[in-house]
Scaffold this active site. Structure first.
Site, PDB file in Angstrom:
ATOM      1  N   PHE A  11      -7.900 -68.353  15.920  1.00  0.00           N
ATOM      2  CA  PHE A  11      -8.966 -67.478  15.418  1.00  0.00           C
ATOM      3  C   PHE A  11      -8.402 -66.083  15.168  1.00  0.00           C
ATOM      4  CE2 PHE A  11     -12.991 -64.984  15.804  1.00  0.00           C
ATOM      5  CZ  PHE A  11     -13.639 -65.563  14.730  1.00  0.00           C
ATOM      6  N   ALA A  13      -6.700 -63.570  11.866  1.00  0.00           N
ATOM      7  CA  ALA A  13      -7.263 -63.129  10.588  1.00  0.00           C
ATOM      8  C   ALA A  13      -7.432 -64.295   9.617  1.00  0.00           C
ATOM      9  CB  ALA A  13      -6.361 -62.061   9.974  1.00  0.00           C
ATOM     10  N   THR A  95      -2.701 -71.406  14.042  1.00  0.00           N
ATOM     11  CA  THR A  95      -2.163 -70.556  15.100  1.00  0.00           C
ATOM     12  C   THR A  95      -0.904 -69.834  14.612  1.00  0.00           C
ATOM     13  OG1 THR A  95      -0.872 -72.406  15.979  1.00  0.00           O
ATOM     14  CG2 THR A  95      -3.044 -72.035  16.941  1.00  0.00           C
ATOM     15  N   LYS A 124       3.482 -72.889   9.940  1.00  0.00           N
ATOM     16  CA  LYS A 124       4.699 -73.600   9.532  1.00  0.00           C
ATOM     17  C   LYS A 124       5.510 -74.135  10.693  1.00  0.00           C
ATOM     18  CE  LYS A 124       5.819 -69.785   7.340  1.00  0.00           C
ATOM     19  NZ  LYS A 124       4.519 -69.125   7.131  1.00  0.00           N
ATOM     20  N   GLY A 206      -0.944 -52.292   5.931  1.00  0.00           N
ATOM     21  CA  GLY A 206      -1.297 -53.576   6.506  1.00  0.00           C
ATOM     22  C   GLY A 206      -0.659 -54.754   5.800  1.00  0.00           C
ATOM     23  N   GLU A 209       3.708 -56.623   9.084  1.00  0.00           N
ATOM     24  CA  GLU A 209       3.392 -56.561  10.509  1.00  0.00           C
ATOM     25  C   GLU A 209       4.221 -55.469  11.179  1.00  0.00           C
ATOM     26  OE1 GLU A 209       1.107 -58.370  11.918  1.00  0.00           O
ATOM     27  OE2 GLU A 209       0.703 -59.754  10.258  1.00  0.00           O
ATOM     28  N   ASP A 220      10.845 -66.177   6.964  1.00  0.00           N
ATOM     29  CA  ASP A 220       9.633 -66.755   6.391  1.00  0.00           C
ATOM     30  C   ASP A 220       9.946 -67.452   5.067  1.00  0.00           C
ATOM     31  OD1 ASP A 220       6.567 -66.927   6.260  1.00  0.00           O
ATOM     32  OD2 ASP A 220       7.059 -65.949   4.370  1.00  0.00           O
ATOM     33  N   LYS A 224       9.709 -71.661   4.107  1.00  0.00           N
ATOM     34  CA  LYS A 224       8.961 -72.213   2.969  1.00  0.00           C
ATOM     35  C   LYS A 224       9.857 -73.049   2.062  1.00  0.00           C
ATOM     36  CE  LYS A 224       5.616 -68.446   3.139  1.00  0.00           C
ATOM     37  NZ  LYS A 224       5.252 -67.100   2.629  1.00  0.00           N
TER      38      LYS A 224
END
Length: 340
Positions: A11, A13, A95, A124, A206, A209, A220, A224
């Site tokens: 839970f 964003a 999560t 991922k 924003g 991070e 990241d 992918k």
């Protein structure tokens, strides 16, 4: 009208935005797909809130992200936080990603499979860390897994490779798969900022991070392209098999010289067939105006598939935001159960 009960893990964003989309799009989904989606459980760090009749998505979609809101919901509706959830049709896993252990996503996904539930995952980690195991357990339990949101959020990379290019051989993939790094490089290029200055701007807006290592060090993007390669090119690689270089060592001087030459630096993730093997690397690359991804600036992402029969196929755009990632999960969910 077919009804499907959903469990959501995470839970943050993205998870909260997914609930917002369930509320916003419910009538359209019923009308267009003969499908009623009902949220029956949401899990956070401290446990699950559950209701067989369906949770109040009006309240949850406006709540602050985080486990405290789930505890507040439990208190307000006089229910207890539980360690598990009841019977449902599908898990939406959202999560935070741990690309080394795959947890907590891996346990959430395997538990759902064991309960004969389909899974849509945005995170991922489980697939990056334990790709084969996840699919073996899904097959053993005769359930389905969709994860387009894990391969560039709203940009439909996996969908294009799987569906639109069916019958073609994909011989290479190259993409700008991380919106944060692309934004930083765009600011460095256009405004002459240093990496540190552009990163700080991205954090203030924003876009990045506070701890942005997964983005700026290329991890990241590597995750992918790894998933795309394993899925579309038949590899069974892990992160240790990849050559990964981020953008954190690029200097103002390099960017200025590139701009003078009429080129741009982009963090490109590449997977390509050569000499009977698939090679994958992630690194900043200097590209000219003729490159298909040269116009992909700001937080946009883009991908090019090189094929044997369809030529080069390019797509770019897709919101780099919690809403975009949540929309990818909703798309996967609809495609699991839509009327064909």
């Amino acid at each position: 009208m077919r009804k499907k009960n959903i469990v959501l893990t995470g839970f943050g964003a993205v998870g909260r935005e997914f609930i917002h989309l369930l509320r916003e799009k419910s009538e359209i989904i019923k009308e267009n797909y003969n499908l009623e989606l009902r949220l029956v459980a949401v899990g956070g760090r401290d446990g699950f809130i559950c209701s067989d009749e369906g949770l109040n998505i009006d309240i949850l979609s406006e709540a602050e992200p985080g486990s405290k809101s789930l505890a507040d919901y439990a208190h307000d509706f006089r229910m207890s936080l539980t360690n598990s959830y009841g019977k449902a049709d599908v898990l939406v896993e959202a999560t935070p990603t741990d690309v080394e252990s795959g947890e907590p996503g891996f346990t959430n996904i395997i538990t759902a499979f064991s309960n004969r539930m389909d899974v849509v995952t945005i995170s991922k980690g489980a697939l990056v860390a334990r790709y084969d195991t996840v699919f073996e357990v899904a097959k053993a339990n005769k359930v389905r897994l969709k994860y387009s949101g894990a391969t560039a959020a709203a940009l439909p990379t996996k969908d294009i490779g799987e569906i639109s290019l069916a019958g073609s051989e994909i011989v290479g993939i190259e993409g700008i798969l991380n919106g944060t790094t692309n934004y930083i490089l765009t600011r460095m290029h256009e405004e002459g900022l240093s990496f540190e200055e552009a990163l700080r701007t991205a954090q203030q807006k924003g876009i990045a991070e506070t701890n942005s290592d997964l983005d700026v060090k290329g991890i990241d993007s590597a995750c992918k392209i790894l998933l795309l390669s394993n899925d579309l090119l038949g590899t069974r690689y892990s992160l240790k098999d990849l050559s990964i270089q981020g953008i954190d060592r690029l200097t103002k001087e390099q960017m200025a010289e590139s701009k003078r030459r009429g080129t741009k630096f982009k963090l490109l993730a590449k997977a390509y067939k050569q000499d009977g093997k698939v090679h994958i690397n992630i690194a900043p690359a200097e590209i000219g105006p003729g490159h298909m991804l040269a116009a992909v600036d700001g937080t946009n992402k883009g991908i090019v598939f090189h094929t044997d029969t369809m030529g080069a196929v390019c797509a770019f755009g897709g919101s780099s935001s919690p809403r975009g990632a949540a929309a990818a999960a909703l798309k996967d969910l609809i495609n699991l159960y839509r009327d064909n």
